[in-house]
Design a protein around this motif. Structure first.
Motif, mmCIF file in Angstrom:
data_model
loop_
_atom_site.group_PDB
_atom_site.id
_atom_site.type_symbol
_atom_site.label_atom_id
_atom_site.label_comp_id
_atom_site.label_asym_id
_atom_site.label_seq_id
_atom_site.Cartn_x
_atom_site.Cartn_y
_atom_site.Cartn_z
ATOM 1 N N ARG A 201 -153.526 -35.665 15.159
ATOM 2 C CA ARG A 201 -154.859 -36.278 15.248
ATOM 3 C C ARG A 201 -155.353 -36.757 13.891
ATOM 4 N NH1 ARG A 201 -158.487 -31.915 18.279
ATOM 5 N NH2 ARG A 201 -157.403 -30.610 16.751
ATOM 6 N N HIS A 283 -153.613 -40.080 16.025
ATOM 7 C CA HIS A 283 -153.479 -40.257 17.470
ATOM 8 C C HIS A 283 -153.719 -38.926 18.177
ATOM 9 C CE1 HIS A 283 -151.699 -44.361 18.026
ATOM 10 N NE2 HIS A 283 -151.543 -44.219 16.709
ATOM 11 N N GLU A 284 -154.411 -38.983 19.308
ATOM 12 C CA GLU A 284 -154.650 -37.804 20.124
ATOM 13 C C GLU A 284 -154.130 -38.047 21.529
ATOM 14 O OE1 GLU A 284 -158.280 -34.727 21.355
ATOM 15 O OE2 GLU A 284 -158.677 -36.498 20.116
ATOM 16 N N THR A 286 -154.073 -38.077 25.351
ATOM 17 C CA THR A 286 -155.082 -38.078 26.421
ATOM 18 C C THR A 286 -154.491 -37.684 27.766
ATOM 19 O OG1 THR A 286 -154.728 -40.461 26.761
ATOM 20 C CG2 THR A 286 -156.517 -39.795 25.266
ATOM 21 N N THR A 299 -151.888 -41.888 24.461
ATOM 22 C CA THR A 299 -152.684 -41.450 23.316
ATOM 23 C C THR A 299 -153.788 -42.465 23.052
ATOM 24 O OG1 THR A 299 -151.478 -42.623 21.548
ATOM 25 C CG2 THR A 299 -150.542 -40.542 22.322
ATOM 26 N N THR A 318 -149.323 -26.232 17.797
ATOM 27 C CA THR A 318 -150.781 -26.317 17.774
ATOM 28 C C THR A 318 -151.442 -24.964 17.536
ATOM 29 O OG1 THR A 318 -150.570 -26.368 20.209
ATOM 30 C CG2 THR A 318 -151.018 -28.439 19.103
#
Length: 423
Positions: A201, A283-284, A286, A299, A318
């Protein structure tokens, strides 16, 4: 009935057991020694912390990492990372020399009983103790983003689930995260021929600097002292004064525990990542779902622009969250009696005792109370000494005045000449 039952045999559990034995407590230690380090970290990984900040703790300070390394012809030097495999072997050596017998069976449930607690073992035996110290490491607390939780283990795994990455050799893997676990996992995957992408992210990766020399002019050391958590007075405070950290206001403590020492890669892994690993920063994820024989990952970037990617497997590097509700080892009624802080972690008293009298906790779950050091081996010494004093205090407070043994003068152990045979 034992005075103390130690559940877990990693760095914290073994350190607590060593201090408890020296204090003369009758105890039982349960768990496979150094299991997380032996089973959940691939070959080729290194400790990020300095060797001098990676010692397990015994009261005499005799069983140190540098001593173990020297006995094998290796010098533990500042600024030179130690292989995880060597650290795991050091922990086994510590267990043999500084700790009473470790019972390698698994505790499946801890519940309250008259006079204390009882632990149900995987073979059906029940052990009872007046106090319990939970030192269960980080594996019960893996954090996987909600968007990935509906996928199966063949599609998504956590970085801590892998003692071997070989099964990904001829596949494409997307590693999610921007910290050391993500970056070192990506490096190892690339080095074995896996096509690998890192997705994070953050808009850029953070890399730790090469540490300054251990011996420096006094004025440089005064400006940014070394600590087990890195250079600087703030890190020194977290590492060396966890007792004072606990006196900070609760909102401040939980904020620091969540944000201090954020994601960053060690300086020695940078050249193994940037030239060879595809980096998708800012970038995350989704959504992610099965598509043909692989996965489709959607993403969004920092500007809101969507992207669709293909991959064979996702490794979520994570991190972990030490929440009370993830203490599945505790019986429901016992877990419900443990007070929690607003961030979900157990509320821990000055001696590492939870709100349930006689139930003590160590490691990651105590970080919101005692600071970031509790996420690292660095915190084991303070924890072991403080927690065992708390156990003795709790035993003295028992109705009827339970006998509290006097500290032992020395732990039973072999002579120095015997170390080679026992190692």
């Amino acid at each position: 009935m034992y005075d103390l039952l130690v559940v877990g045999a990693g760095p914290y559990g073994l350190s607590i057991a060593s201090h408890a034995a020296a204090a003369g407590l009758s105890l039982r230690v349960l768990g496979r020694p150094m299991a997380s380090w032996r089973d959940h970290m691939p070959a080729g990984m290194f400790l990020k912390s300095e060797p001098w900040a990676s010692n397990l703790s015994d009261p005499e300070g005799r069983w140190r990492l540098e001593t173990y390394c020297a006995g094998r012809g290796v010098t533990a030097r500042h600024g030179e990372p130690i292989p995880v495999g060597m650290f795991a072997s050091y922990g086994l050596w510590f267990a043999r020399n500084a700790v009473p017998h470790v019972d390698e069976r698994t505790v499946v449930r801890v519940r309250a009983c008259a006079g204390g607690f009882e632990a149900l073992i995987d073979d059906g035996e029940v052990l009872r103790a007046r106090t319990v110290a939970l030192a269960v490491g980080v594996t019960p607390f893996v954090e996987v983003p909600p968007v990935l939780r509906d996928l199966g283990p063949e599609q998504v795994s956590h970085s801590s689930h892998h003692g071997d990455l070989f099964r990904f050799r001829d596949r494409h893997v997307t590693v999610i995260g921007g910290g050391q676990a993500a970056l070192e996992t990506a490096a190892l995957l690339a080095e074995q021929g896996t096509r690998v992408r890192v997705l994070a992210r953050a808009g850029r990766l953070n890399w730790n600097d090469v540490p300054p020399a251990r011996d420096r002019p006094w004025w440089r050391a005064a400006r940014a002292p070394h600590s087990g958590l890195g250079c600087g007075w703030r890190n020194w405070f977290y590492a060396e004064r966890p007792g004072l950290f606990r006196r900070l206001p609760e909102p401040t403590r939980t904020r620091i525990a969540a944000t201090a020492l954020g994601p960053a890669g060690a300086w020695w892994v940078r050249d193994r990542v940037e030239p060879v690993v595809e980096l998708m920063l800012g970038h995350e994820v989704t959504s992610a779902y099965a598509s043909g024989i692989g996965l489709r990952v959607e993403t969004v970037d920092l500007d809101g622009t969507p992207t669709c990617l293909e991959t064979d497997h996702i490794i979520a590097a994570t991190g972990f969250r030490g929440r009370r509700d993830r203490l599945g080892l505790l019986a429901d009624e016992l877990r419900a009696g443990v007070a929690a802080l607003p961030d979900g972690s157990p509320a821990i008293g000055r001696d590492f005792e939870s709100s349930v009298p006689g139930l003590f906790m160590a490691g990651l779950v105590t970080a919101s109370s005692f600071g970031p050091a509790m996420r690292f081996v660095q915190g084991a010494g303070f924890t072991a000494d403080t927690l065992v004093r708390g156990v003795r205090r709790r035993l003295r407070a028992e109705p009827g005045g339970a006998r509290v043994p006097a500290p032992a003068s020395r732990l039973p152990r072999g002579s120095d000449e015997e170390l080679g045979a026992r190692s």
